[in-house]
Every structure is written in C-alpha cells, then in structure tokens.
Design an enzyme around this catalytic site. Structure first.
Site, PDB file in Angstrom:
ATOM      1  N   MET A  87       0.835  -1.212   0.000  1.00 54.60           N
ATOM      2  CA  MET A  87       0.000   0.000   0.000  1.00 54.60           C
ATOM      3  C   MET A  87       0.864   1.254   0.000  1.00 54.60           C
ATOM      4  O   MET A  87       0.898   1.971   0.982  1.00 54.60           O
ATOM      5  CB  MET A  87      -0.947  -0.025   1.193  1.00 54.60           C
ATOM      6  CG  MET A  87      -1.883  -1.234   1.205  1.00 54.60           C
ATOM      7  SD  MET A  87      -2.785  -1.449   2.749  1.00 54.60           S
ATOM      8  CE  MET A  87      -1.483  -2.094   3.821  1.00 54.60           C
ATOM      9  N   GLN A 107     -11.081   2.652   0.098  1.00 56.71           N
ATOM     10  CA  GLN A 107     -10.854   4.023   0.554  1.00 56.71           C
ATOM     11  C   GLN A 107     -11.805   4.990  -0.146  1.00 56.71           C
ATOM     12  O   GLN A 107     -12.445   5.828   0.493  1.00 56.71           O
ATOM     13  CB  GLN A 107      -9.404   4.434   0.283  1.00 56.71           C
ATOM     14  CG  GLN A 107      -8.379   3.712   1.133  1.00 56.71           C
ATOM     15  CD  GLN A 107      -6.952   4.051   0.719  1.00 56.71           C
ATOM     16  OE1 GLN A 107      -6.711   4.574  -0.367  1.00 56.71           O
ATOM     17  NE2 GLN A 107      -6.000   3.750   1.588  1.00 56.71           N
ATOM     18  N   THR A 132       1.871   1.734   5.981  1.00 56.80           N
ATOM     19  CA  THR A 132       1.239   2.900   5.371  1.00 56.80           C
ATOM     20  C   THR A 132       0.663   3.747   6.491  1.00 56.80           C
ATOM     21  O   THR A 132       0.168   3.202   7.480  1.00 56.80           O
ATOM     22  CB  THR A 132       0.127   2.500   4.396  1.00 56.80           C
ATOM     23  OG1 THR A 132      -0.706   3.636   4.128  1.00 56.80           O
ATOM     24  CG2 THR A 132      -0.739   1.397   4.941  1.00 56.80           C
ATOM     25  N   ASN A 133       0.717   5.061   6.342  1.00 56.88           N
ATOM     26  CA  ASN A 133       0.112   5.951   7.336  1.00 56.88           C
ATOM     27  C   ASN A 133      -1.409   5.940   7.257  1.00 56.88           C
ATOM     28  O   ASN A 133      -2.099   5.844   8.270  1.00 56.88           O
ATOM     29  CB  ASN A 133       0.616   7.383   7.131  1.00 56.88           C
ATOM     30  CG  ASN A 133       2.024   7.602   7.639  1.00 56.88           C
ATOM     31  OD1 ASN A 133       2.244   7.959   8.785  1.00 56.88           O
ATOM     32  ND2 ASN A 133       2.994   7.394   6.767  1.00 56.88           N
ATOM     33  N   THR A 134      -1.934   6.036   6.033  1.00 57.93           N
ATOM     34  CA  THR A 134      -3.381   6.186   5.859  1.00 57.93           C
ATOM     35  C   THR A 134      -4.161   5.078   6.551  1.00 57.93           C
ATOM     36  O   THR A 134      -5.165   5.340   7.228  1.00 57.93           O
ATOM     37  CB  THR A 134      -3.739   6.211   4.358  1.00 57.93           C
ATOM     38  OG1 THR A 134      -3.170   7.380   3.763  1.00 57.93           O
ATOM     39  CG2 THR A 134      -5.244   6.225   4.154  1.00 57.93           C
ATOM     40  N   CYS A 190       3.376  10.118   4.551  1.00 58.15           N
ATOM     41  CA  CYS A 190       2.996   9.055   3.626  1.00 58.15           C
ATOM     42  C   CYS A 190       4.263   8.253   3.388  1.00 58.15           C
ATOM     43  O   CYS A 190       5.335   8.840   3.198  1.00 58.15           O
ATOM     44  CB  CYS A 190       2.457   9.642   2.329  1.00 58.15           C
ATOM     45  SG  CYS A 190       2.296   8.428   1.006  1.00 58.15           S
ATOM     46  N   THR A 191       4.165   6.958   3.385  1.00 60.85           N
ATOM     47  CA  THR A 191       5.381   6.145   3.306  1.00 60.85           C
ATOM     48  C   THR A 191       6.041   6.185   1.940  1.00 60.85           C
ATOM     49  O   THR A 191       7.145   5.670   1.771  1.00 60.85           O
ATOM     50  CB  THR A 191       5.089   4.681   3.709  1.00 60.85           C
ATOM     51  OG1 THR A 191       3.983   4.171   2.942  1.00 60.85           O
ATOM     52  CG2 THR A 191       4.759   4.600   5.197  1.00 60.85           C
ATOM     53  N   GLU A 192       5.384   6.824   0.949  1.00 64.28           N
ATOM     54  CA  GLU A 192       6.031   7.016  -0.353  1.00 64.28           C
ATOM     55  C   GLU A 192       6.767   8.350  -0.472  1.00 64.28           C
ATOM     56  O   GLU A 192       7.540   8.544  -1.406  1.00 64.28           O
ATOM     57  CB  GLU A 192       5.005   6.943  -1.496  1.00 64.28           C
ATOM     58  CG  GLU A 192       4.575   5.544  -1.876  1.00 64.28           C
ATOM     59  CD  GLU A 192       3.515   4.995  -0.954  1.00 64.28           C
ATOM     60  OE1 GLU A 192       3.393   3.765  -0.840  1.00 64.28           O
ATOM     61  OE2 GLU A 192       2.800   5.805  -0.318  1.00 64.28           O
TER      62      GLU A 192
END
Length: 239
Positions: A10, A52, A83-85, A196-198
């Site tokens: 994700m 989502q 993932t943060n979300t 955000c992990t990206e």
C-alpha cells in the site's frame, strides 16, 4: 530475533523501502551477513484504494485484520501496517491479534518529542490529512500538527497517488512540495512529517527548509528495536 510481520502493498513502492531499511538496520547491528526475520503479506493495493474511495473503512479493517491474523499465525512477533493512511483503522486491526501492533503515529510522535518539535507540518494523503485520526492522536501525545491549505492538500494527494504509488518521481512535483513547505514555514511550522510512506521517494528529510521526519524510516527502526530487543549497534560506523 523476533519475526517482523509486515502488512504491505500500500503501495508496493514503499513496502520495498521498508524491506530494505529493516534489513540494512539489522545488518548494521548484527554484521555484514545478518538480515531480519520478516514475513511480508503484500495486498493488492487496487482493492484497498477502492475501499478508501468508497469510504468503506469497516471493510478495509476486516481485510487488513485478516492479514494480521495470518501473519501472527505464521509466526510474526509484531505487526506493522506499512502505510500511514491505513492507521485510520489500526485499532481495529490490532484487536484481531495478540502480538503488538507497532503504531506509526506513536513512533513518529516519539521522534518529534525527542527533537523538541511541537508544530509539525503533515504531508500525507487526503485521508490522513483530513480524517482527523492523525491530528487527534498527535494532539493526545502533546503535538499540534499543521496541514496544508485545501488546494495544497489536493496537490500532495495527487502526487502520492498519481505519481509516487505508480513508481514515478518528477522534479516539478518535488518543487511543488517544497513550495508548500515554504508556506508552512511562514505560518509557524517547526518541522515536517513525511506522513505518507512514499514521500521519502521524492523528499530527503535531511534536505528540507525545516527538520524532516520520515515516517517510513521511523517505523522501520521501531520494528528493528522490537525485533532485536534494543541491543546496541556493533560499531559507530554501522549506525
């Protein structure tokens, strides 16, 4: 060494970063041939994005809760949602297992507090910036986060989903993010959360107008601390 259970995919772009960081950190502590005990369950992000967009967070919680149960059954000693979300449903996922769920917001708050930061700007997906779960948890931990204005939130969200999660990194988008950070500096931000992990794919936390805190690195480090029981690193150079 405890086995680390990763709920990934994700997107898989950031999951690959988690895998690399965790193993590099273990190697730094244990020696050149050491690597981490990891079980990675990578989900189909397309299905998660559909949940989502539909606002079906209960369905997402069931999906990731099932994955967490499988990781525990396979021998994971802790669980990370990469993932943060999706930490919006972290409590529901944690309730499905008896092993610890290492919470990305809590670990990020610890890093901010250790650095004496109190007013960070959060750069993240629209869900993370607007749903309240991130700010409320940070506030309960003594931190008052800022989020960009509405148009800038759209810009950040679109860069994440349309570019970074698809493996595309553009200099122009980096410039847009820096512009957003510059406006936050003027409004009193004292640090930046790469929430955000990206985002670590496009911004270097050490090369920003304010101190940067990369949630991907912070989360990975917390997993290694758990797995190794906080043992000391072998050499200063390895650190």
């Amino acid at each position: 060494m405890e086995t680390i259970g990763l709920i990934g995919g994700m997107s898989f772009e950031s999951s690959a970063v988690y895998y690399r960081l965790v193993n590099e950190m273990v190697r730094a502590r244990r020696g050149d041939l050491a690597s981490a005990e990891i079980i990675l369950h990578s989900v189909n992000f397309e299905g998660i994005v559909a949940l989502q967009k539909a606002g079906d967070w209960a369905g997402a919680a069931r999906r990731l809760g099932d994955v967490a149960e499988r990781l525990q059954a396979a021998g994971a000693g802790c669980i990370l949602i990469c993932t943060n979300t999706m930490h919006l449903i972290a409590d529901e996922v944690a309730a499905k297992v008896s092993v610890p769920l290492i919470h990305i917001i809590d670990e990020t708050a610890k890093s901010l507090q250790a650095a004496g930061r109190k007013r960070p700007l959060l750069l993240a997906t629209r869900y993370t910036m607007e749903h309240g779960f991130y700010g409320e948890r940070m506030k309960s931990l003594g931190l008052d986060i800022m989020v960009p204005e509405a148009a800038d939130r759209t810009t950040v969200h679109d860069i994440i989903f349309n570019e970074l999660c698809a493996g595309r990194v553009h200099d122009r988008s980096r410039e847009k993010l820096i512009d957003i950070i510059d406006r936050a500096v003027e409004n009193g931000a004292d640090s930046i959360i790469l929430g955000c992990t990206e985002i670590c794919l496009i911004l270097d936390p050490d090369r920003l107008p304010l101190p940067g805190f990369d949630t991907t690195t912070i989360h990975a480090r917390a997993a290694v601390e758990f797995a190794l029981g906080g043992e000391e690193e072998e050499t200063e150079e390895a650190a």
